[in-house]
Design a protein around this motif. Structure first.
Motif, PDB file in Angstrom:
ATOM      1  N   HIS A  24       0.823  -1.210   0.000  1.00  0.00           N
ATOM      2  CA  HIS A  24       0.000   0.000   0.000  1.00  0.00           C
ATOM      3  C   HIS A  24       0.855   1.257   0.000  1.00  0.00           C
ATOM      4  N   ARG A  27       1.877   2.116  -3.605  1.00  0.00           N
ATOM      5  CA  ARG A  27       0.716   2.562  -4.383  1.00  0.00           C
ATOM      6  C   ARG A  27       0.240   3.942  -3.923  1.00  0.00           C
ATOM      7  N   LEU A  65       2.749   2.457  -9.680  1.00  0.00           N
ATOM      8  CA  LEU A  65       1.904   1.559  -8.892  1.00  0.00           C
ATOM      9  C   LEU A  65       2.608   0.244  -8.612  1.00  0.00           C
ATOM     10  N   ASP A  66       3.528  -0.146  -9.511  1.00  0.00           N
ATOM     11  CA  ASP A  66       4.258  -1.406  -9.362  1.00  0.00           C
ATOM     12  C   ASP A  66       5.764  -1.226  -9.271  1.00  0.00           C
TER      13      ASP A  66
END
Length: 153
Positions: A24, A27, A65-66
């Protein structure tokens, strides 16, 4: 204080973000860089270039995000945009003349943390390492996998 406060704010950001568990944390930081990329849109000081920059940072944030590396790249892109706005005289906070200058000092602190994998400074300061196990690697660079003992019989 002009130089020290932004660096301290960057360090405080890192400490607070470290309270968010992975994945989390990564992200959330990708979403933060997307927001930072759009921060100058309302001022419009650079015209259409503001939209182009926002599009680039949005793509970088999506990849973030990754990937911690892309989040770090996003913060460095925002640093460059802060410098341009500071030199042009259109700060991120209109009533605070040096706000873009301060942001340009704060953002690289965050970027360095991101390039280091966004690890919690609490664990790093304590020198803690992930426990060794015979399990498969988790994909996280801090997890080490112990090899079973060899028998030379």
């Amino acid at each position: 204080m002009r130089y020290l406060a932004p660096i301290l704010i960057g360090l405080l950001y890192v400490l607070l973000m470290s309270l968010i568990p992975e994945p989390h944390r990564r992200r959330f930081n990708a979403v933060m860089i997307a927001g930072a990329g759009a921060a100058y849109l309302s001022g419009g000081a650079l015209g259409g270039w503001e939209f182009a920059f926002t599009a680039v940072v949005t793509y970088v944030a999506y990849r973030g995000l990754d990937s911690w590396t892309f989040v770090g790249v996003g913060w460095l892109l925002h640093t460059a945009w802060d410098v341009v706005h500071h030199l042009k005289g259109h700060p991120i906070i209109p009533f605070a003349h040096d706000s873009s200058f301060g942001c340009a000092l704060c953002d690289p602190v965050i970027a360095l943390w991101c390039f280091g994998g966004g690890r919690s400074p609490w664990e790093w300061l304590r020198g803690r390492r992930a426990p060794m196990s015979f399990a498969e690697p988790s994909g996280h660079p801090s997890v080490r996998v112990a090899q079973p003992p060899r028998s030379d019989a």
